[in-house]
Enzyme design. Sequence first.
Site, mmCIF file in Angstrom:
data_model
loop_
_atom_site.group_PDB
_atom_site.id
_atom_site.type_symbol
_atom_site.label_atom_id
_atom_site.label_comp_id
_atom_site.label_asym_id
_atom_site.label_seq_id
_atom_site.Cartn_x
_atom_site.Cartn_y
_atom_site.Cartn_z
ATOM 1 C CD GLU A 57 -94.617 -97.231 -41.603
ATOM 2 O OE1 GLU A 57 -94.711 -98.176 -42.400
ATOM 3 O OE2 GLU A 57 -93.550 -96.584 -41.448
ATOM 4 C CG ASP A 77 -90.340 -93.998 -45.564
ATOM 5 O OD1 ASP A 77 -91.576 -94.072 -45.427
ATOM 6 O OD2 ASP A 77 -89.557 -94.785 -45.009
ATOM 7 C CG ASP A 132 -93.044 -92.735 -37.535
ATOM 8 O OD1 ASP A 132 -93.928 -92.701 -38.420
ATOM 9 O OD2 ASP A 132 -92.616 -93.810 -37.065
#
Length: 437
Positions: free
Chosen positions: A150, A116, A86
């Site tokens: 997360e 990220d 995610d």
Amino acid sequence: MADQPDQQALDEVVEFTSDLIRIDTTNRGGGDCQERPAAEYAAARLAEAGLQPTLLERTKGRTNVVARIEGTDPSADALLLHGHLDVVPAEARDWSVHPFSGEISDGVVWGRGAVDMKNMDAMILAVVRDWARSGVRPRRDIVIAFTADEEASAEDGSGFLAEEHPGLFEGCTEGVSESGAFTFHDGSGRELYPIAAGERGTAWLKLTARGRAGHGSKVNRDNAVTRLAAAITRIGEHDWPLRLTPTVRAALTELAALYGIETDLADVDALLDKLGPAAALVEATVRNSANPTMLDAGYKINVIPGEAVAYVDGRYLPGAEGEFRTTLDRLTGPDVEWEFHHREVALQAPVDSATYARMRAAVEEFAPEGHVVPYCMSGGTDAKQFSRLGITGYGFAPLKLPEGFDYQALFHGVDERVPVEALHFGVRVLDRFLRTA
């Protein structure tokens, strides 16, 4: 048997990063996310490499992927290699390119998740597939986990896996994931490569003040908004005392030695000043912190509400949760209640372990001009949830970045992107570490 990833692996890490970015897995919190398309993509790439990935969901569409590579030494402890699928939201109007385009231009891959952490997900896939082509087997079992959620609570991701499927991680004693082994340029020509060996704990707080509702034109000494405002002002202005963990102490000691500065841990603030830009690697982790971030009170300008609510992003160092709680009790005072909106543990990993030494050696092999240093993350990762299974977590997602490329600012930032050459470096370093791990 090749001792470095082949050209196909270097091409695939770029392709996979771009493909994963194009799969919109925006996590807005509250369950508003669908990781399944990205999970199916990752699972298909693993299956093509001869693995047998398992897809697991706590909530429909919030999909996790787990697979195991058997090592050559059945007596060795297993290693967990994990990355989340995610990403945080992105407003397209603020970006130079569409955040979910996965555009590759001028040697850079653009889009939300480029650092990220879909880049690391792609590195894992590229390395595993290279091993399948060249017949490489690691010494120890490697468990691969691609997780959901997360960027919110992890309840549908690593938390769910740790609680409901611990058997998939049998034998794992250490884990490796995001936020480490990236190039940090200090402004004087040195390249630092921080490897994470700790995380501050997460303490997201809800503050509630209650008072007497009434007309906005009347005197009211029991105003909930006033009480809340006083409390969050005290919190926002509080000077937290210095607290040095072993990881941060090691980071300061190594940085001071690198810069030829006398290590005076009795005056850490002065030492940080002498470190210059490199201080950014440690300055956020020498103290606890608490930052007011959200306010919610009232419904009409001439009505004094009976309740006011605020949210605070708190972080505490390993071993400092008790002090954090006591301080919050004092700062909120008798008229404001506080509770954990979300809480996760602080983590500490040894910097004198064989695994840390192998990570250091892998970086130094491909960046001999660099200087590896330990550091503690100011935020948190899925390593917190996996720690419940007794897994010690490190941050190791290697990237060699050009000067002027502000890696840390791109986390959750606008125009997130990653150089193609950085991805190639990451594949080589990750491959070398995992072969020796």
